[in-house]
Design a protein around this motif. Structure first.
Motif, PDB file in Angstrom:
ATOM      1  N   SER A  31      -1.176 -12.568  -3.924  1.00  0.00           N
ATOM      2  CA  SER A  31      -0.840 -11.489  -3.284  1.00  0.00           C
ATOM      3  C   SER A  31       0.253 -10.580  -3.825  1.00  0.00           C
ATOM      4  O   SER A  31       0.376  -9.687  -3.355  1.00  0.00           O
ATOM      5  CB  SER A  31      -0.809 -11.636  -1.536  1.00  0.00           C
ATOM      6  OG  SER A  31       0.156 -12.341  -1.466  1.00  0.00           O
ATOM      7  N   ASN A  32       1.174 -11.334  -4.562  1.00  0.00           N
ATOM      8  CA  ASN A  32       2.401 -10.656  -5.110  1.00  0.00           C
ATOM      9  C   ASN A  32       1.821 -10.059  -6.487  1.00  0.00           C
ATOM     10  O   ASN A  32       1.852 -10.803  -7.503  1.00  0.00           O
ATOM     11  CB  ASN A  32       3.283 -11.837  -5.328  1.00  0.00           C
ATOM     12  CG  ASN A  32       4.784 -11.178  -5.954  1.00  0.00           C
ATOM     13  OD1 ASN A  32       4.689 -10.212  -6.074  1.00  0.00           O
ATOM     14  ND2 ASN A  32       5.795 -11.907  -5.534  1.00  0.00           N
ATOM     15  N   ILE A  33       1.965  -8.784  -6.304  1.00  0.00           N
ATOM     16  CA  ILE A  33       1.655  -7.978  -7.613  1.00  0.00           C
ATOM     17  C   ILE A  33       2.389  -8.293  -8.766  1.00  0.00           C
ATOM     18  O   ILE A  33       1.963  -8.153  -9.822  1.00  0.00           O
ATOM     19  CB  ILE A  33       1.390  -6.412  -7.509  1.00  0.00           C
ATOM     20  CG1 ILE A  33       0.587  -5.898  -8.497  1.00  0.00           C
ATOM     21  CG2 ILE A  33       2.628  -5.742  -7.259  1.00  0.00           C
ATOM     22  CD1 ILE A  33       0.222  -4.394  -8.283  1.00  0.00           C
ATOM     23  N   CYS A  34       3.706  -8.828  -8.448  1.00  0.00           N
ATOM     24  CA  CYS A  34       4.675  -8.831  -9.577  1.00  0.00           C
ATOM     25  C   CYS A  34       4.403 -10.291 -10.313  1.00  0.00           C
ATOM     26  O   CYS A  34       4.575 -10.478 -11.239  1.00  0.00           O
ATOM     27  CB  CYS A  34       6.258  -8.931  -9.106  1.00  0.00           C
ATOM     28  SG  CYS A  34       6.631  -7.316  -8.576  1.00  0.00           S
ATOM     29  N   SER A  59      -1.109 -22.010   1.009  1.00  0.00           N
ATOM     30  CA  SER A  59      -0.251 -20.960   1.720  1.00  0.00           C
ATOM     31  C   SER A  59       0.471 -20.304   0.522  1.00  0.00           C
ATOM     32  O   SER A  59       0.411 -19.074   0.186  1.00  0.00           O
ATOM     33  CB  SER A  59       0.727 -21.569   2.691  1.00  0.00           C
ATOM     34  OG  SER A  59       1.232 -20.274   3.228  1.00  0.00           O
ATOM     35  N   ALA A  60       1.290 -21.283  -0.456  1.00  0.00           N
ATOM     36  CA  ALA A  60       2.089 -20.606  -1.483  1.00  0.00           C
ATOM     37  C   ALA A  60       1.051 -19.887  -2.544  1.00  0.00           C
ATOM     38  O   ALA A  60       1.462 -19.147  -3.065  1.00  0.00           O
ATOM     39  CB  ALA A  60       2.904 -21.873  -2.182  1.00  0.00           C
ATOM     40  N   PHE A  69       4.322  -1.787  -7.021  1.00  0.00           N
ATOM     41  CA  PHE A  69       5.175  -2.238  -7.717  1.00  0.00           C
ATOM     42  C   PHE A  69       6.205  -1.354  -8.558  1.00  0.00           C
ATOM     43  O   PHE A  69       5.524  -0.076  -8.638  1.00  0.00           O
ATOM     44  CB  PHE A  69       4.945  -3.330  -8.622  1.00  0.00           C
ATOM     45  CG  PHE A  69       4.250  -2.716 -10.107  1.00  0.00           C
ATOM     46  CD1 PHE A  69       4.968  -2.232 -11.178  1.00  0.00           C
ATOM     47  CD2 PHE A  69       2.891  -2.583  -9.955  1.00  0.00           C
ATOM     48  CE1 PHE A  69       4.233  -1.689 -12.241  1.00  0.00           C
ATOM     49  CE2 PHE A  69       2.358  -1.772 -11.132  1.00  0.00           C
ATOM     50  CZ  PHE A  69       2.671  -1.322 -12.021  1.00  0.00           C
ATOM     51  N   ALA A  70       7.256  -1.500  -8.648  1.00  0.00           N
ATOM     52  CA  ALA A  70       8.005  -0.473  -9.499  1.00  0.00           C
ATOM     53  C   ALA A  70       8.845  -1.445 -10.294  1.00  0.00           C
ATOM     54  O   ALA A  70       9.452  -2.534 -10.098  1.00  0.00           O
ATOM     55  CB  ALA A  70       9.189   0.187  -8.586  1.00  0.00           C
ATOM     56  N   ILE A  97       9.359  -5.068  -8.996  1.00  0.00           N
ATOM     57  CA  ILE A  97       9.760  -5.204  -7.711  1.00  0.00           C
ATOM     58  C   ILE A  97       8.482  -4.702  -6.748  1.00  0.00           C
ATOM     59  O   ILE A  97       8.170  -3.710  -6.843  1.00  0.00           O
ATOM     60  CB  ILE A  97      11.180  -4.445  -7.210  1.00  0.00           C
ATOM     61  CG1 ILE A  97      12.333  -5.033  -8.045  1.00  0.00           C
ATOM     62  CG2 ILE A  97      11.166  -4.398  -5.630  1.00  0.00           C
ATOM     63  CD1 ILE A  97      13.504  -4.134  -7.987  1.00  0.00           C
ATOM     64  N   GLN A  98       8.163  -5.325  -5.698  1.00  0.00           N
ATOM     65  CA  GLN A  98       6.987  -4.868  -4.891  1.00  0.00           C
ATOM     66  C   GLN A  98       7.515  -3.823  -4.080  1.00  0.00           C
ATOM     67  O   GLN A  98       8.581  -3.930  -3.585  1.00  0.00           O
ATOM     68  CB  GLN A  98       6.548  -6.120  -4.010  1.00  0.00           C
ATOM     69  CG  GLN A  98       5.550  -7.159  -4.562  1.00  0.00           C
ATOM     70  CD  GLN A  98       4.869  -7.888  -3.498  1.00  0.00           C
ATOM     71  OE1 GLN A  98       5.691  -8.930  -3.049  1.00  0.00           O
ATOM     72  NE2 GLN A  98       3.851  -7.789  -3.233  1.00  0.00           N
TER      73      GLN A  98
END
Length: 123
Positions: free
Chosen positions: A66-69, A59-60, A88-89, A80-81
């Motif tokens: 999936s976290n673009i950052c 899961s992690a 992202f920004a 920041i997503q």
């Protein structure tokens, strides 16, 4: 005599290697850890095998991918997503850079016709 001293030296090095890699007896557990792009399960220190189950580890791992950052798209600054594209920004304030990925150096002196980026304003 030389064989004994060499053997003793190897024994000391082996013990030191084991001591450095070992953890306190009450700090060991069965668990899983993210290793590269997969989950590896085994027995070791709680600080290394932080996931209790393979399911928690997977899961992690899914969340991480999936976290673009996690891919570190910002050259500098803080990622920041966001919901808006590209997902992202980059917050460049205080880095001396500006741009979508904090890739452009802040101007040192005002340039005619150039709008001074707010990320470059030092108060």
């Amino acid at each position: 005599m030389r064989v004994i001293s060499t053997s003793l030296l190897l024994l000391i090095i082996t013990c030191l290697f084991w001591y450095v890699k070992a953890c306190e007896p009450n700090q060991t557990q069965n668990g899983c850890k993210i290793y590269g792009s997969s989950c590896t399960c085994g027995f070791g220190c709680k600080t290394e095998y932080i996931y209790r189950t393979r399911r928690a580890c997977l899961s992690a791992l899914r969340e991480r991918s999936s976290n673009i950052c996690y891919r570190q798209p910002c050259v500098r600054g803080i990622c920041i997503q966001t919901v808006q594209e590209p997902g992202f920004a980059c917050k460049c304030e205080g880095t001396g850079y500006y741009g979508q990925r904090c890739e452009k150096a802040c101007p040192i002196s005002p340039v005619r016709g150039l709008v001074f980026p707010h990320e470059c304003v030092v108060i």
